[in-house]
Design a protein around this motif. Sequence first.
Motif, PDB file in Angstrom:
ATOM      1  N   ILE A 238       0.844  -1.203   0.000  1.00 56.08           N
ATOM      2  CA  ILE A 238       0.000   0.000   0.000  1.00 56.08           C
ATOM      3  C   ILE A 238       0.877   1.250   0.000  1.00 56.08           C
ATOM      4  CG2 ILE A 238      -1.682   1.317   1.335  1.00 56.08           C
ATOM      5  CD1 ILE A 238      -2.859  -1.302   2.296  1.00 56.08           C
ATOM      6  N   GLY A 239       1.914   1.241   0.850  1.00 55.93           N
ATOM      7  CA  GLY A 239       2.799   2.402   0.940  1.00 55.93           C
ATOM      8  C   GLY A 239       3.464   2.714  -0.385  1.00 55.93           C
ATOM      9  N   SER A 240       3.924   1.665  -1.088  1.00 58.26           N
ATOM     10  CA  SER A 240       4.666   1.937  -2.325  1.00 58.26           C
ATOM     11  C   SER A 240       3.728   2.223  -3.502  1.00 58.26           C
ATOM     12  CB  SER A 240       5.620   0.790  -2.646  1.00 58.26           C
ATOM     13  OG  SER A 240       4.950  -0.437  -2.591  1.00 58.26           O
ATOM     14  N   LEU A 241       2.509   1.695  -3.466  1.00 57.63           N
ATOM     15  CA  LEU A 241       1.566   2.061  -4.534  1.00 57.63           C
ATOM     16  C   LEU A 241       1.135   3.520  -4.383  1.00 57.63           C
ATOM     17  CD1 LEU A 241      -0.679  -1.150  -4.654  1.00 57.63           C
ATOM     18  CD2 LEU A 241       0.829  -0.339  -6.464  1.00 57.63           C
ATOM     19  N   LYS A 242       1.135   4.008  -3.138  1.00 58.70           N
ATOM     20  CA  LYS A 242       0.731   5.397  -2.889  1.00 58.70           C
ATOM     21  C   LYS A 242       1.913   6.353  -2.925  1.00 58.70           C
ATOM     22  CE  LYS A 242      -1.304   5.583   1.035  1.00 58.70           C
ATOM     23  NZ  LYS A 242      -2.147   5.887   2.191  1.00 58.70           N
ATOM     24  N   VAL A 243       3.091   5.883  -3.346  1.00 56.20           N
ATOM     25  CA  VAL A 243       4.313   6.681  -3.215  1.00 56.20           C
ATOM     26  C   VAL A 243       4.155   8.068  -3.835  1.00 56.20           C
ATOM     27  CG1 VAL A 243       5.304   5.744  -5.337  1.00 56.20           C
ATOM     28  CG2 VAL A 243       6.802   6.704  -3.606  1.00 56.20           C
TER      29      VAL A 243
END
Lengths: 261, 289
Positions: B220-225
Amino acid sequence: MPRTYDELLADAEKIKAAGITPFYEAGKDGWPLQVFTFSGFANLLAKQPDLMDKINAHQTTFDQIPEFVDMLQKQADLVKKGYANKNLFSGTYDLSLDELATGKSAMVINADWALPTLLAKYPDAPVGMFPQPFEADSYVGISDPQAAFAFKNSKNVEQAKDLLAYIAEPETLKTYYDAAKTMPSWLGVEAALNGGTADLQPVVEAGRAAPFFNGLTAVSVGDYTKELQALYGGDKTAAEVAKALQKNIDTAAKAAGLAGW
Amino acid sequence: MHIKKMYPLWLLLPVLAVYGALYIYPTLSGFYYSLTDWNIYKESIRFVGLQQYRDLLAAGDLVNAVRHTLVYAAIVTVFQNGLGLGLALILTTRVPGRNAFRTVFFLPCVLSTLVIGYVFSAIYRPEGILNELLRFVGLGFATTDWLGNADVALYAISVANVWQYAGFAMAIYIAGILVIPKELIEASIIDGSGYLKRVRYVIFPLLAPSFTINVILSLIGSLKVFEIVFALTSGGPGDATEVVNTYIFDRFSDGLYAYGTAANVCLFLVIAVISFYALHLLRRREVQL
């Protein structure tokens, strides 16, 4: 001072041979890459005064203006011919001023707003300015001056008017322009200018100037910077960049519901 | 239920109010605004149905941003967890100074991402630390302009992200390893397992809940980067590192609010689908003690 584009390129070749970077490009910050065409476009407007009206009515598009595509090609060629700094995508505006002031780079394509910053750090830097020599008597682009407004429903309309009147007083303007050292956009105001700005003043006063084209389009030109980075990186051709610029304008114009789109 | 009597349900209201006002309402109104023609040029907002989504598909540049985002998320998720797990395994053995190392590896994730971005800008510069190091060890041919070279910039950014958050994954894995009952480890030692077999057949399966939460969080964190890309390249050069959130940011800068919001809804759906699917897969392999 080069009078034609060929002379400019010949000078760049000599500068490069002497081991100095002819043009420092701030490719990381990106926005300075826009100045080349923002300013150069003044020459096209001089020849076709109704060009901007046609663009804003969607009667012509940026990719259909051969002179504009040619200008982009000239910009791309500066990199192809090795006249720009190596690793230009790490180049920043701040570094461009350092490089210019210390003589590591010979030229920076930008506007005279850079001079106060540069001279504050390097007061004795021998820096001057000349119009990009697209023509023998080339035009320059100017970032059109901003206006001050007062809100008519404000509780303090009178005070706001007083303030605007004070700003417009000749004495205030003189104080302002003496400190800012930009070319006054008020008639009758004389200011002590920095050397580079003074170099261009006769050109502007002779009427060989037009606003940057991003101030003349009916809608925003969008992220033109990214397209120019793609041009420098070789990912897009000059024609493709002109198309992408037009696509940005088309998107915004449709969103605005302008006639012609 | 017993608990109901001790804590009346209305105590939830303040939290629900904040959550509703700052999360639920903006999310739902975002869905609505993506169906309008909201932009800087119009005085009023009109409902236009799926027009923004049709324009998004027709423009096609969101696809490019989605592709970069997926590549980025895959790299970050794999390496953040691989590195985090490796560090956790090492730092739960009797290595000297393990508490100090745990702190050191965890530290980057409490720093501001923008600070990390500026530090890595200095490392990645053409005359920066990384290239100097490569030249020093005789790998001068491998030097490049790490953030200016369109072929490597996205990978360079993901390395910075992995560096920042591997310590966070490590902390969760350490907590997971420490609650594994000693008897199970001892039993496997008595059965004659070597270290690698013990990790593979005892520790790793029992770490499944930590693995699930770590993978989901990093996905989730990296898709929302956004921040780290913005600080290092702003999506450039050209659109080489354009991810969905920098794309949305640019559309908002252009004043195309509904268009940007529609892209945001697409990102939300992509994240929801991928996360729920990953959660479903990972939950199946968790073992109950």
